[in-house]
Design an enzyme around this catalytic site. Structure first.
Site, PDB file in Angstrom:
ATOM      1  N   GLY A  54     -23.234  20.727  -8.628  1.00 57.54           N
ATOM      2  CA  GLY A  54     -23.232  20.213  -9.934  1.00 57.54           C
ATOM      3  C   GLY A  54     -21.895  20.962 -10.780  1.00 57.54           C
ATOM      4  CG  PHE A  55     -22.212  24.941 -12.254  1.00 55.57           C
ATOM      5  CD1 PHE A  55     -21.911  25.967 -12.696  1.00 55.57           C
ATOM      6  CD2 PHE A  55     -23.184  24.838 -11.317  1.00 55.57           C
ATOM      7  CE1 PHE A  55     -22.555  27.214 -12.578  1.00 55.57           C
ATOM      8  CE2 PHE A  55     -23.844  25.910 -11.141  1.00 55.57           C
ATOM      9  CZ  PHE A  55     -23.461  27.241 -11.748  1.00 55.57           C
ATOM     10  CE  LYS A  73     -23.894  27.594  -5.928  1.00 57.83           C
ATOM     11  NZ  LYS A  73     -25.048  27.562  -6.413  1.00 57.83           N
ATOM     12  CG  ASP A 167     -33.413  21.747  -9.088  1.00 56.77           C
ATOM     13  OD1 ASP A 167     -34.152  20.565  -8.920  1.00 56.77           O
ATOM     14  OD2 ASP A 167     -32.198  21.962  -9.152  1.00 56.77           O
TER      15      ASP A 167
HETATM   16  P1  ADP Z   1     -25.642  22.628  -6.863  1.00 57.64           P
HETATM   17  O1  ADP Z   1     -24.332  23.037  -7.978  1.00 57.64           O
HETATM   18  O2  ADP Z   1     -25.853  21.166  -6.802  1.00 57.64           O
HETATM   19  O3  ADP Z   1     -26.832  23.346  -7.261  1.00 57.64           O
HETATM   20  P2  ADP Z   1     -24.570  24.208  -4.859  1.00 57.64           P
HETATM   21  O4  ADP Z   1     -23.346  24.681  -5.478  1.00 57.64           O
HETATM   22  O5  ADP Z   1     -25.769  25.202  -4.826  1.00 57.64           O
HETATM   23  O6  ADP Z   1     -25.227  22.876  -5.351  1.00 57.64           O
HETATM   24  O7  ADP Z   1     -24.062  23.925  -3.336  1.00 57.64           O
HETATM   25  C1  ADP Z   1     -23.158  22.874  -2.962  1.00 57.64           C
HETATM   26  C2  ADP Z   1     -23.376  22.561  -1.379  1.00 57.64           C
HETATM   27  O8  ADP Z   1     -22.827  23.823  -0.691  1.00 57.64           O
HETATM   28  C3  ADP Z   1     -24.457  22.442  -0.823  1.00 57.64           C
HETATM   29  O9  ADP Z   1     -25.251  21.265  -0.863  1.00 57.64           O
HETATM   30  C4  ADP Z   1     -24.128  22.996   0.489  1.00 57.64           C
HETATM   31  O10 ADP Z   1     -23.693  22.003   1.214  1.00 57.64           O
HETATM   32  C5  ADP Z   1     -23.351  24.141   0.477  1.00 57.64           C
HETATM   33  N1  ADP Z   1     -24.115  25.490   0.190  1.00 57.64           N
HETATM   34  C6  ADP Z   1     -24.251  26.050  -0.999  1.00 57.64           C
HETATM   35  N2  ADP Z   1     -24.886  27.241  -0.794  1.00 57.64           N
HETATM   36  C7  ADP Z   1     -24.675  27.489   0.976  1.00 57.64           C
HETATM   37  C8  ADP Z   1     -25.136  28.693   1.509  1.00 57.64           C
HETATM   38  N3  ADP Z   1     -25.502  29.752   1.058  1.00 57.64           N
HETATM   39  N4  ADP Z   1     -24.930  28.309   2.954  1.00 57.64           N
HETATM   40  C9  ADP Z   1     -24.259  27.088   3.375  1.00 57.64           C
HETATM   41  N5  ADP Z   1     -24.163  26.564   2.668  1.00 57.64           N
HETATM   42  C10 ADP Z   1     -24.103  26.180   1.384  1.00 57.64           C
END
Ligand code: ADP
Length: 320
Positions: A54-55, A73, A167
């Protein structure tokens, strides 16, 4: 002789020998020292993109001095101009920092540069239960028991720390390289102070608890409700209240309207377990400890493995 040995070595290809190394995409974790100077504390090599949420965008990266892999992230600061995003991010960092449990995605550090905020997290190489279910369609009861045991441990832990996930869904529960379950994504979690009831409406339609929709205030027990939705989804292959139109899904949740397909072969213990969780009155819903004591989870006929082999990402476990 030494001379002969040298002659036996294959001649080096002059082209590959002098080929430039491919460009490495490096990310530097810089921090200000006491004198106000920026110093590189660690450098990561960005290896690939894992996904987009999402962000945030999430990348697989390797600490170049330790070779450890992390999920980083990356949040563009321009998206933080909206106060609600900034709040969501700060909340997520604050919560992640306070948690340390084998079944919760570990937070390592966060840093920023002029453009982005970076959050360094434990890397879960086997994706989420969403991808797993897309491949498998549904899981066997013994797998559900094993995975659920770990999900319950993670939730008991966060609840004990005053955190409600809010969530919880199959796309927020990851598996690492050893197939250990890892709860993630605390963007919507709330830090509960004095067990006050929260009143913000949030969450993904399929998993929202009825008390949230009815605006009756809600607490830890919304996560218990989501477990009912998850277990149903694991065993049946689709969420219990789902309809094409979101309004109809919400109407089903409010009316507690769901059923088990006629031809479904799940055990009576599994049905009873789900039915005792998808109870509209949160006070009558199974608690985490009651779930662990329920006959579905306490099967004494056979041994429940702690984790399952990687092969079960694509195929059901075999009998032996
Ligand atoms: P949202 O913004 O919808 O909460 P995230 O930003 O947490 O989603 O994650 C986006 C994507 O990145 C996830 O769907 C997954 O594919 C990947 N991802 C997130 N965190 C991890 C992690 N710790 N290890 C591996 N892949 C991850």
């Amino acid at each position: 002789t030494e001379n002969q040995n040298q002659q036996q070595k294959p001649a080096q290809d002059p082209v590959s020998c002098y080929q430039a190394q491919p460009q490495r995409n490096l990310l530097h974790e810089k921090r200000k020292n006491q004198d106000g100077e920026w110093k590189v504390e660690r450098s990561y090599e960005v290896l690939s993109k894992l996904g987009k949420g999402g962000f945030a965008k999430v990348y697989l990266a390797k600490d170049i001095s330790s070779n450890e892999q992390y999920a980083i992230k990356v949040v563009d600061k321009s998206s933080l101009e909206k106060d609600s995003f900034k709040e969501k991010l700060n909340q997520e960092i604050k919560i992640q920092k306070s948690l340390n449990h084998e079944n919760v995605v570990k937070y390592y550090t966060s840093f920023e540069d002029s453009q982005n905020v970076y959050i360094v997290l434990e890397y879960c190489s086997n994706q989420t239960f969403k991808e797993l279910l897309d491949r498998r369609k549904r899981l066997t009861e013994i797998e559900v028991k094993s995975h659920l045991f770990q999900i319950i441990q993670s939730l008991k832990y966060i609840h004990s720390k005053g955190v409600i996930h809010r969530d919880l869904k199959i796309a927020n529960i990851f598996l690492n390289d050893k197939m250990v379950v890892k709860l993630a994504d605390f963007g919507l979690s709330a830090m509960m102070k004095n067990a006050q009831k929260r009143k913000t409406v949030c969450g993904t339609p399929n998993y929202i608890a009825p008390e949230v929709l009815k605006n009756q205030g809600h607490d830890y027990l919304v996560d218990n409700w989501a477990i009912g939705v998850i277990v149903y989804t694991f065993l049946i292959g689709k969420p219990p209240f789902e309809e094409k139109e979101v309004e109809n899904t919400l109407r089903n949740i409010k009316a507690n309207r769901y059923s088990f397909p006629e031809n479904c072969t799940i055990s009576k213990e599994a049905k009873d377990f789900i039915q005792k969780i998808l109870v509209p009155n949160p006070d009558q819903r199974l608690t985490m400890d009651q779930m662990l004591q329920h006959p579905f989870m306490k099967s004494e006929e056979y041994y429940i493995p702690k984790t399952f082999p990687i092969s079960t990402l694509a195929l059901p476990p075999t009998a032996n």
